[in-house]
Motif scaffolding. Sequence first.
Motif, mmCIF file in Angstrom:
data_model
loop_
_atom_site.group_PDB
_atom_site.id
_atom_site.type_symbol
_atom_site.label_atom_id
_atom_site.label_comp_id
_atom_site.label_asym_id
_atom_site.label_seq_id
_atom_site.Cartn_x
_atom_site.Cartn_y
_atom_site.Cartn_z
ATOM 1 N N THR A 26 22.580 -39.964 59.425
ATOM 2 C CA THR A 26 21.949 -39.219 60.684
ATOM 3 C C THR A 26 20.679 -39.980 60.780
ATOM 4 O OG1 THR A 26 23.097 -37.265 59.814
ATOM 5 C CG2 THR A 26 21.024 -36.977 61.400
ATOM 6 N N LEU A 27 20.561 -40.531 61.800
ATOM 7 C CA LEU A 27 19.213 -41.025 62.409
ATOM 8 C C LEU A 27 18.260 -40.205 62.717
ATOM 9 C CD1 LEU A 27 20.959 -44.098 64.560
ATOM 10 C CD2 LEU A 27 20.184 -44.198 61.985
ATOM 11 N N PRO A 28 17.073 -40.453 62.810
ATOM 12 C CA PRO A 28 15.777 -39.776 63.192
ATOM 13 C C PRO A 28 16.059 -39.144 64.681
ATOM 14 C CG PRO A 28 15.094 -41.411 62.475
ATOM 15 C CD PRO A 28 16.374 -41.798 62.505
ATOM 16 N N SER A 29 15.518 -38.014 64.964
ATOM 17 C CA SER A 29 15.427 -37.627 66.451
ATOM 18 C C SER A 29 15.111 -38.528 67.525
ATOM 19 C CB SER A 29 14.615 -36.250 66.565
ATOM 20 O OG SER A 29 14.421 -35.779 67.740
ATOM 21 N N GLY A 30 15.683 -38.723 68.445
ATOM 22 C CA GLY A 30 15.615 -39.567 69.394
ATOM 23 C C GLY A 30 16.459 -40.828 69.465
ATOM 24 N N TRP A 31 17.202 -41.120 68.463
ATOM 25 C CA TRP A 31 18.056 -42.168 68.111
ATOM 26 C C TRP A 31 19.542 -41.855 68.502
ATOM 27 C CZ3 TRP A 31 16.620 -47.141 66.144
ATOM 28 C CH2 TRP A 31 15.348 -47.304 65.692
ATOM 29 N N ASP A 32 20.333 -42.697 69.370
ATOM 30 C CA ASP A 32 21.585 -42.646 69.665
ATOM 31 C C ASP A 32 22.383 -43.767 69.365
ATOM 32 O OD1 ASP A 32 24.019 -42.533 71.081
ATOM 33 O OD2 ASP A 32 23.089 -41.684 72.971
ATOM 34 N N ALA A 33 23.128 -43.457 68.220
ATOM 35 C CA ALA A 33 23.913 -44.204 67.639
ATOM 36 C C ALA A 33 24.938 -45.145 68.422
ATOM 37 C CB ALA A 33 24.792 -43.721 66.258
ATOM 38 N N VAL A 39 23.469 -53.854 68.250
ATOM 39 C CA VAL A 39 23.924 -53.950 66.592
ATOM 40 C C VAL A 39 25.135 -55.031 66.372
ATOM 41 C CG1 VAL A 39 24.720 -53.092 64.544
ATOM 42 C CG2 VAL A 39 22.742 -51.889 66.008
ATOM 43 N N ILE A 40 26.118 -54.897 67.198
ATOM 44 C CA ILE A 40 27.169 -55.861 67.269
ATOM 45 C C ILE A 40 26.974 -57.245 67.463
ATOM 46 C CG2 ILE A 40 29.431 -56.393 68.455
ATOM 47 C CD1 ILE A 40 30.042 -53.418 68.456
ATOM 48 N N ALA A 41 25.791 -57.472 68.415
ATOM 49 C CA ALA A 41 25.429 -58.735 68.683
ATOM 50 C C ALA A 41 24.982 -59.482 67.373
ATOM 51 C CB ALA A 41 24.186 -58.722 69.901
ATOM 52 N N HIS A 42 24.338 -58.610 66.272
ATOM 53 C CA HIS A 42 24.077 -59.252 65.379
ATOM 54 C C HIS A 42 24.970 -59.492 64.346
ATOM 55 C CE1 HIS A 42 19.393 -59.144 65.645
ATOM 56 N NE2 HIS A 42 19.804 -58.344 66.598
ATOM 57 N N ASP A 43 26.375 -59.301 64.681
ATOM 58 C CA ASP A 43 27.502 -59.507 63.920
ATOM 59 C C ASP A 43 27.728 -58.495 62.827
ATOM 60 O OD1 ASP A 43 28.351 -61.637 65.554
ATOM 61 O OD2 ASP A 43 27.563 -63.087 64.301
ATOM 62 N N VAL A 44 27.553 -57.417 63.030
ATOM 63 C CA VAL A 44 27.794 -56.187 62.218
ATOM 64 C C VAL A 44 28.041 -54.968 62.763
ATOM 65 C CG1 VAL A 44 25.488 -55.332 61.971
ATOM 66 C CG2 VAL A 44 26.745 -54.937 60.101
ATOM 67 N N ALA A 45 29.066 -54.185 62.398
ATOM 68 C CA ALA A 45 29.353 -52.867 63.017
ATOM 69 C C ALA A 45 29.447 -51.680 62.398
ATOM 70 C CB ALA A 45 30.787 -53.101 63.684
ATOM 71 N N PRO A 93 29.960 -45.031 65.689
ATOM 72 C CA PRO A 93 28.855 -43.735 66.029
ATOM 73 C C PRO A 93 29.661 -42.459 65.768
ATOM 74 C CG PRO A 93 29.387 -45.730 67.880
ATOM 75 C CD PRO A 93 30.218 -45.798 66.856
ATOM 76 N N GLY A 94 29.015 -41.520 65.436
ATOM 77 C CA GLY A 94 29.270 -40.134 64.923
ATOM 78 C C GLY A 94 29.835 -39.275 65.929
ATOM 79 N N ALA A 95 29.286 -39.323 67.109
ATOM 80 C CA ALA A 95 29.674 -38.501 68.230
ATOM 81 C C ALA A 95 30.995 -38.230 68.553
ATOM 82 C CB ALA A 95 29.001 -38.871 69.668
ATOM 83 N N PRO A 96 31.976 -39.127 68.502
ATOM 84 C CA PRO A 96 33.444 -38.937 68.839
ATOM 85 C C PRO A 96 34.139 -37.889 67.562
ATOM 86 C CG PRO A 96 33.084 -41.238 69.005
ATOM 87 C CD PRO A 96 31.802 -40.608 68.404
ATOM 88 N N PHE A 97 33.519 -37.796 66.494
ATOM 89 C CA PHE A 97 34.075 -36.712 65.377
ATOM 90 C C PHE A 97 33.858 -35.518 65.737
ATOM 91 C CE2 PHE A 97 33.430 -41.103 63.476
ATOM 92 C CZ PHE A 97 34.557 -41.327 62.814
ATOM 93 N N PHE A 98 33.127 -35.054 66.490
ATOM 94 C CA PHE A 98 32.735 -33.691 66.772
ATOM 95 C C PHE A 98 33.665 -32.922 67.891
ATOM 96 C CE2 PHE A 98 28.877 -35.465 65.108
ATOM 97 C CZ PHE A 98 28.370 -34.562 64.300
ATOM 98 N N ALA A 99 34.286 -32.121 67.346
ATOM 99 C CA ALA A 99 35.094 -31.182 68.444
ATOM 100 C C ALA A 99 34.131 -30.421 69.234
ATOM 101 C CB ALA A 99 35.827 -30.291 67.741
ATOM 102 N N GLY A 100 33.104 -30.035 68.960
ATOM 103 C CA GLY A 100 32.057 -29.509 69.761
ATOM 104 C C GLY A 100 30.802 -30.078 70.533
#
Length: 404
Positions: free
Chosen positions: A335-342, A349-355, A358-365
């Motif tokens: 969980t990133l600090p408030s204000g960050w959007d994974a 981040v992918i531009a740095h060749d790492v992946a 993101p957590g948002a799609p795992f939430f039903a609500g």
Amino acid sequence: MTVADAPVPELASRARDVGGSPVRDILAVTARPEVINFAGGLPAPELFDADGIAAAFRAVLAETPERALQYSTTEGEPSLRAALAERFAVRGLATVADDLLVTTGSQQGLSLLATALVEPGDTVLVEDPCYLAALQAFAFAGARVVPVPCDGAGIDPDALDALVVRHRPKLLYTVPTFQNPTGRTLPAERRAAIARIAGRRGLWIVEDDPYGELRFEGERVPWVATYPGAEDRTVLLGSFSKVMAPGLRLGWLRGPAALVRACVVAKQAADLHTPTVNQLAAARYLADCDLDAHVARVGGVYRERRDAMLAGLGEVLPSGARWGRPEGGMFVWVTLPSGWDAGALLPSVIAHDVAYVPGAPFFAGAPDVGTLRLCFVTQAVDEIGEGLRRLGAGLKDLRRSPRP
């Protein structure tokens, strides 16, 4: 308008409305070999017992080719079902072969259960956050999916009881051990409470256990299915994907006789049966090899990789980030600090060749856009270190992105 110009009928609404898997989409984008991929839930391929599995296939093809290459029963090969029943019994859950249906991966078990149990409009309760492909399966069945509040230990039993009273759901879906995506494990007292609620209120429990054997530390917690109140209303899903090899596509469903029979009929309509040769090879592997010893070896390596990831996160994540310490499984939840959007951060981040995922799609609500999932088992320790270095570099290049 001529007949040739007439439009073809539309897709079913479920096919139009249910989206694809963000995890699969990310894996397609990050397939380049130079990318260090913490996004997928892929077992480490170098740890597969390829020799043992190959020997099992050779044996069944040499000794019983006419059987291995023929159609099988929908329920599954008797030798494999008997071996699975014995593994359940050894672990404290009395089981016979007739309690089991062999499925083409445990994901098919979810699909069959959705077909057999869920009418369009039925309410299904899920953990918050929840395994993505379960959300897909229930959405395809037309279910109304309601998230159950969770904390660091998992489902809140009091919140669950209130939701059952309010919504009269058909079932609760849970991954209680090393949950995907959070890695958390539901304590014994909460499992017992959930079993009591199910028995008292009239609720099916779908207990998904693909990771339970991958324990690195701590004591094993019994399946929810073993607790009073849950015995006659719990369906337990399992798989060889994380402990033997995912390419075999072998899973199973253990449940009450009437529900297993309904799932058998649904499977007949889906694929007739799981591939015979794969089932026989798995049964032969269990007879000739020590799967538990293999899992213990794999678990030792995975523990080293988990420790490497946990040791490095504090140096690369922004101040105020939080993450769990799973006792097993494959995932660390951040969980990133408030204000960050994974999700917004991912392309850079992918531009740095790492992946990561993101957590948002795992939430039903309502989603928490500041969350992300990291898989620690696929890469070696040195690759994890390099991947974290790249992740840190990518995050340092970015400014905070306000939450929507």
